[in-house]
Design a protein around this motif. Structure first.
Motif, PDB file in Angstrom:
ATOM      1  N   PHE A  34       0.866  -1.181   0.000  1.00 12.14           N
ATOM      2  CA  PHE A  34       0.000   0.000   0.000  1.00 12.14           C
ATOM      3  C   PHE A  34       0.898   1.224   0.000  1.00 12.14           C
ATOM      4  O   PHE A  34       1.860   1.305   0.771  1.00 12.14           O
ATOM      5  CB  PHE A  34      -0.905   0.020   1.229  1.00 12.14           C
ATOM      6  N   GLY A  35       0.585   2.184  -0.871  1.00  7.53           N
ATOM      7  CA  GLY A  35       1.455   3.336  -0.991  1.00  7.53           C
ATOM      8  C   GLY A  35       0.714   4.641  -1.174  1.00  7.53           C
ATOM      9  O   GLY A  35      -0.442   4.672  -1.630  1.00  7.53           O
ATOM     10  N   LEU A  36       1.382   5.735  -0.812  1.00  8.42           N
ATOM     11  CA  LEU A  36       0.898   7.093  -1.034  1.00  8.42           C
ATOM     12  C   LEU A  36       1.867   7.792  -1.974  1.00  8.42           C
ATOM     13  O   LEU A  36       3.074   7.545  -1.929  1.00  8.42           O
ATOM     14  CB  LEU A  36       0.790   7.857   0.285  1.00  8.42           C
ATOM     15  N   GLN A  37       1.355   8.691  -2.809  1.00  6.49           N
ATOM     16  CA  GLN A  37       2.180   9.324  -3.830  1.00  6.49           C
ATOM     17  C   GLN A  37       1.826  10.804  -3.972  1.00  6.49           C
ATOM     18  O   GLN A  37       0.705  11.223  -3.673  1.00  6.49           O
ATOM     19  CB  GLN A  37       1.994   8.616  -5.178  1.00  6.49           C
ATOM     20  N   SER A 169       9.533   0.718   0.832  1.00  3.00           N
ATOM     21  CA  SER A 169      10.179   0.976  -0.452  1.00  3.00           C
ATOM     22  C   SER A 169       9.669   2.297  -1.018  1.00  3.00           C
ATOM     23  O   SER A 169       8.679   2.867  -0.539  1.00  3.00           O
ATOM     24  CB  SER A 169       9.924  -0.169  -1.435  1.00  3.00           C
ATOM     25  N   MET A 170      10.344   2.788  -2.061  1.00  6.74           N
ATOM     26  CA  MET A 170       9.975   4.042  -2.713  1.00  6.74           C
ATOM     27  C   MET A 170      10.041   3.856  -4.229  1.00  6.74           C
ATOM     28  O   MET A 170      10.683   2.935  -4.724  1.00  6.74           O
ATOM     29  CB  MET A 170      10.918   5.164  -2.272  1.00  6.74           C
ATOM     30  N   TYR A 171       9.362   4.743  -4.948  1.00  4.19           N
ATOM     31  CA  TYR A 171       9.406   4.666  -6.408  1.00  4.19           C
ATOM     32  C   TYR A 171       9.184   6.044  -7.019  1.00  4.19           C
ATOM     33  O   TYR A 171       8.653   6.967  -6.391  1.00  4.19           O
ATOM     34  CB  TYR A 171       8.364   3.675  -6.931  1.00  4.19           C
ATOM     35  N   LEU A 172       9.596   6.158  -8.267  1.00  4.98           N
ATOM     36  CA  LEU A 172       9.370   7.340  -9.087  1.00  4.98           C
ATOM     37  C   LEU A 172       8.788   6.857 -10.408  1.00  4.98           C
ATOM     38  O   LEU A 172       9.389   6.000 -11.071  1.00  4.98           O
ATOM     39  CB  LEU A 172      10.669   8.108  -9.313  1.00  4.98           C
ATOM     40  N   ALA A 173       7.603   7.352 -10.780  1.00  5.86           N
ATOM     41  CA  ALA A 173       6.907   6.842 -11.966  1.00  5.86           C
ATOM     42  C   ALA A 173       6.416   7.990 -12.840  1.00  5.86           C
ATOM     43  O   ALA A 173       5.981   9.040 -12.336  1.00  5.86           O
ATOM     44  CB  ALA A 173       5.731   5.956 -11.557  1.00  5.86           C
ATOM     45  N   PHE A 212       6.139  10.662  -7.058  1.00  4.50           N
ATOM     46  CA  PHE A 212       7.046  10.003  -6.124  1.00  4.50           C
ATOM     47  C   PHE A 212       6.197   9.328  -5.056  1.00  4.50           C
ATOM     48  O   PHE A 212       5.301   9.949  -4.475  1.00  4.50           O
ATOM     49  CB  PHE A 212       7.998  11.015  -5.475  1.00  4.50           C
ATOM     50  N   GLY A 213       6.457   8.038  -4.812  1.00  6.04           N
ATOM     51  CA  GLY A 213       5.631   7.291  -3.884  1.00  6.04           C
ATOM     52  C   GLY A 213       6.425   6.598  -2.798  1.00  6.04           C
ATOM     53  O   GLY A 213       7.585   6.210  -2.992  1.00  6.04           O
TER      54      GLY A 213
END
Length: 232
Positions: A34-37, A169-173, A212-213
């Motif tokens: 589950f993530g917030l962005q 974890s983190m991500y950039l999409a 960015f999440g």
């Protein structure tokens, strides 16, 4: 002869015990995240023929199920604003026109593919990496103009994600939504100015986000005993 056989059996047992211990120490894979962005949103259409014009804020949340270290499916909701200048009577952007904004809400489901086997670093399997580039595609629906208009879209995008710990974890999409509509602008003078609606499938508005999440992963998969082939 028996002495050699005993040595062989002892060595074999030692290898099996080391293998079992190594397997027990391996970090299990999480199956749900589950993530917030947060980031920015813009669109390309009649009011903006080029990318990165009149950028506005965007934010959202996502829930994903991870089938394995490469494939997952994600349900995502994002919201933000589109902005541009009012049109002239000819349906062209007026550089001196009043600024308009259009609040949009997007909901989509996408399949995601990691180029590298993704997970927490594992000294027993060096193929697993705590980072990976990825691509995704799926289907979605957008709601705009105070939830009075709806349109389907095709979401496609690329990203990069990295794992900070076992559960974080983190991500950039960068996601592009190819909308099956030509009316993301609230100004009616922009709508169908070339008389292509309904006759040209490429006459679509394009809505994009760069997000960015931060993701929390949980629901660790059950381990499988390699010797008894039973889950525990």
């Amino acid at each position: 002869m028996q002495k050699h056989q005993r040595k062989f059996i002892l060595c074999l047992l030692g290898v099996l015990l080391c293998t079992a211990q190594a397997y027990a120490q391996r970090v299990g894979r999480n199956q749900v995240e589950f993530g917030l962005q947060g980031g920015m949103m813009y669109y390309v259409g009649d009011a903006h023929p080029k990318m990165f014009q009149d950028i506005r804020e965007a934010y959202g949340a996502e829930l994903s199920y991870l089938f394995n270290r490469r494939w997952s499916i994600m349900l995502q909701g994002t919201a933000g604003r589109l902005a541009g200048r009012a049109a002239t009577e000819q349906g062209l952007p007026d550089p001196n026109g009043a600024m308009w904004t259009n609040y949009v809400v997007n909901i989509d489901a996408t399949a995601r593919f990691n180029f590298l086997p993704y997970g927490i670093s594992d000294k027993y399997d060096l193929r697993i990496k705590p980072f990976t580039p990825y691509i995704f595609a799926g289907i979605g629906m957008t709601m705009h103009q105070q939830f009075t208009k709806f349109a389907a879209y095709l979401p496609v995008g690329v990203g990069f994600r990295w794992m900070c710990s076992e559960h974080l974890s983190m991500y950039l999409a960068w996601q592009h939504n190819i909308c099956f509509t030509d009316d993301l602008e609230p100004d009616p003078r922009y709508d169908n100015i070339h008389n292509l609606n309904g006759s040209n499938i490429l006459n679509c508005d394009l809505m994009s986000t760069i997000q960015f999440g931060i993701v929390f992963e949980f629901a660790k998969e059950k381990k499988i005993c390699k010797f008894c082939e039973e889950k525990y």
